[in-house]
Design a protein around this motif. Structure first.
Motif, mmCIF file in Angstrom:
data_model
loop_
_atom_site.group_PDB
_atom_site.id
_atom_site.type_symbol
_atom_site.label_atom_id
_atom_site.label_comp_id
_atom_site.label_asym_id
_atom_site.label_seq_id
_atom_site.Cartn_x
_atom_site.Cartn_y
_atom_site.Cartn_z
ATOM 1 N N TRP A 1 65.566 47.825 53.541
ATOM 2 C CA TRP A 1 66.706 48.663 53.156
ATOM 3 C C TRP A 1 66.786 49.915 54.028
ATOM 4 N N MET A 2 65.651 50.524 54.320
ATOM 5 C CA MET A 2 65.644 51.724 55.166
ATOM 6 C C MET A 2 66.109 51.384 56.588
ATOM 7 N N ILE A 3 65.690 50.253 57.110
ATOM 8 C CA ILE A 3 66.128 49.829 58.440
ATOM 9 C C ILE A 3 67.628 49.580 58.440
ATOM 10 N N ALA A 4 68.123 48.923 57.393
ATOM 11 C CA ALA A 4 69.559 48.638 57.308
ATOM 12 C C ALA A 4 70.377 49.926 57.197
ATOM 13 N N CYS A 5 69.845 50.932 56.528
ATOM 14 C CA CYS A 5 70.568 52.200 56.401
ATOM 15 C C CYS A 5 70.533 52.999 57.702
ATOM 16 N N ARG A 6 69.451 52.897 58.461
ATOM 17 C CA ARG A 6 69.342 53.668 59.696
ATOM 18 C C ARG A 6 70.075 53.036 60.866
ATOM 19 N N TYR A 7 70.091 51.723 60.903
ATOM 20 C CA TYR A 7 70.632 51.021 62.068
ATOM 21 C C TYR A 7 71.743 50.044 61.692
ATOM 22 N N PRO A 8 72.794 50.495 61.036
ATOM 23 C CA PRO A 8 73.840 49.543 60.612
ATOM 24 C C PRO A 8 74.633 48.966 61.783
ATOM 25 N N LEU A 9 74.895 49.766 62.810
ATOM 26 C CA LEU A 9 75.653 49.259 63.959
ATOM 27 C C LEU A 9 74.847 48.208 64.726
ATOM 28 N N SER A 10 73.552 48.400 64.836
ATOM 29 C CA SER A 10 72.706 47.422 65.511
ATOM 30 C C SER A 10 72.701 46.097 64.768
ATOM 31 N N ILE A 11 72.648 46.164 63.467
ATOM 32 C CA ILE A 11 72.667 44.936 62.672
ATOM 33 C C ILE A 11 74.014 44.236 62.807
ATOM 34 N N MET A 12 75.101 45.006 62.764
ATOM 35 C CA MET A 12 76.425 44.392 62.899
ATOM 36 C C MET A 12 76.632 43.780 64.277
ATOM 37 N N THR A 13 76.177 44.462 65.333
ATOM 38 C CA THR A 13 76.344 43.885 66.668
ATOM 39 C C THR A 13 75.483 42.639 66.845
ATOM 40 N N SER A 14 74.321 42.600 66.211
ATOM 41 C CA SER A 14 73.489 41.394 66.273
ATOM 42 C C SER A 14 74.175 40.227 65.571
ATOM 43 N N ILE A 15 74.806 40.506 64.445
ATOM 44 C CA ILE A 15 75.518 39.452 63.723
ATOM 45 C C ILE A 15 76.703 38.953 64.545
ATOM 46 N N VAL A 16 77.441 39.870 65.167
ATOM 47 C CA VAL A 16 78.569 39.463 66.019
ATOM 48 C C VAL A 16 78.064 38.652 67.211
ATOM 49 N N LEU A 17 76.939 39.072 67.801
ATOM 50 C CA LEU A 17 76.363 38.335 68.921
ATOM 51 C C LEU A 17 75.963 36.919 68.508
ATOM 52 N N LEU A 18 75.349 36.787 67.346
ATOM 53 C CA LEU A 18 74.986 35.453 66.853
ATOM 54 C C LEU A 18 76.226 34.608 66.595
ATOM 55 N N TYR A 19 77.239 35.213 66.017
ATOM 56 C CA TYR A 19 78.478 34.469 65.758
ATOM 57 C C TYR A 19 79.108 33.988 67.056
ATOM 58 N N LEU A 20 79.201 34.872 68.045
ATOM 59 C CA LEU A 20 79.813 34.484 69.314
ATOM 60 C C LEU A 20 78.981 33.440 70.053
ATOM 61 N N SER A 21 77.668 33.466 69.846
ATOM 62 C CA SER A 21 76.806 32.510 70.528
ATOM 63 C C SER A 21 76.936 31.100 69.958
ATOM 64 N N PHE A 22 77.261 30.990 68.685
ATOM 65 C CA PHE A 22 77.351 29.669 68.060
ATOM 66 C C PHE A 22 78.765 29.304 67.649
ATOM 67 N N PHE A 23 79.730 30.097 68.046
ATOM 68 C CA PHE A 23 81.130 29.850 67.736
ATOM 69 C C PHE A 23 81.590 28.584 68.445
ATOM 70 N N ASN A 24 82.304 27.740 67.721
ATOM 71 C CA ASN A 24 82.799 26.502 68.295
ATOM 72 C C ASN A 24 84.298 26.623 68.509
ATOM 73 N N PRO A 25 84.719 26.921 69.722
ATOM 74 C CA PRO A 25 86.161 27.040 69.976
ATOM 75 C C PRO A 25 86.804 25.661 70.075
ATOM 76 N N ALA A 26 87.153 25.101 68.953
ATOM 77 C CA ALA A 26 87.704 23.749 68.919
ATOM 78 C C ALA A 26 89.080 23.722 69.577
#
Length: 166
Positions: A31-56
């Motif tokens: 929880w402390m990590i999530a509160c301190r680094y919210p932008l890092s977590i969001m960019t990691s999630i976006v990076l994972l999404y873009l890496s596995f996105f299937n542009p059908a």
């Protein structure tokens, strides 16, 4: 309210708390990590999404090296956000820079390598490439250089202004 420490309910509750304390400490740390680094977590999630996105049904541009440029920019942005949040919280002590290199430069590189391996061996519509991984490394190293050349002096200047206003 006074508590009787010899009470059976008190001892049972204390025993439960001490039994689950490592689990509670782990979730508090997350929880402390999530509160301190919210932008890092969001960019990691976006990076994972873009890496596995299937542009059908969508064609990617057929420009030579476009995907490598996309990898460089994605990991440059991710590492830059990691460095910005890291330097914002750990501006003063120089001993924390080693941890900064691990979390802000090596963690995105490791994430890029893991993504390339998963794309190669587990995802049918994507393929992992060594040049993509090399592009990830270039983007992360470039963000580190940019952070020390631009972001760190800027944050130090802002911290000095904040101190002089007090």
């Amino acid at each position: 309210r006074k508590f009787n420490t010899a009470d059976r309910v008190w001892t049972e509750n204390t025993r439960r708390i001490l039994k689950y304390f490592p689990v509670l400490a782990f979730f508090r740390r997350i929880w402390m990590i999530a509160c301190r680094y919210p932008l890092s977590i969001m960019t990691s999630i976006v990076l994972l999404y873009l890496s596995f996105f299937n542009p059908a049904g969508k064609e990617m541009p057929s420009i030579v090296g476009f995907d490598k440029l996309a990898h460089i920019l994605m990991y440059f942005g991710t590492s830059l956000v990691f460095w910005f949040e890291w330097l914002r919280w750990h501006l003063c002590p120089d001993r924390k820079l080693v941890r900064g290199f691990v979390f802000c430069m090596l963690a995105p590189i490791a994430l890029g390598g893991a993504i390339e391996l998963v794309q190669e061996y587990f995802v049918e519509y994507r393929g992992g490439e060594w040049l993509d991984f090399l592009s990830d490394i270039v983007g992360s190293v470039a963000a580190t250089a940019f952070s020390f050349a631009v972001t760190l002096p800027l944050l130090k200047k802002l911290a000095e202004r904040h101190e002089t206003r007090r």
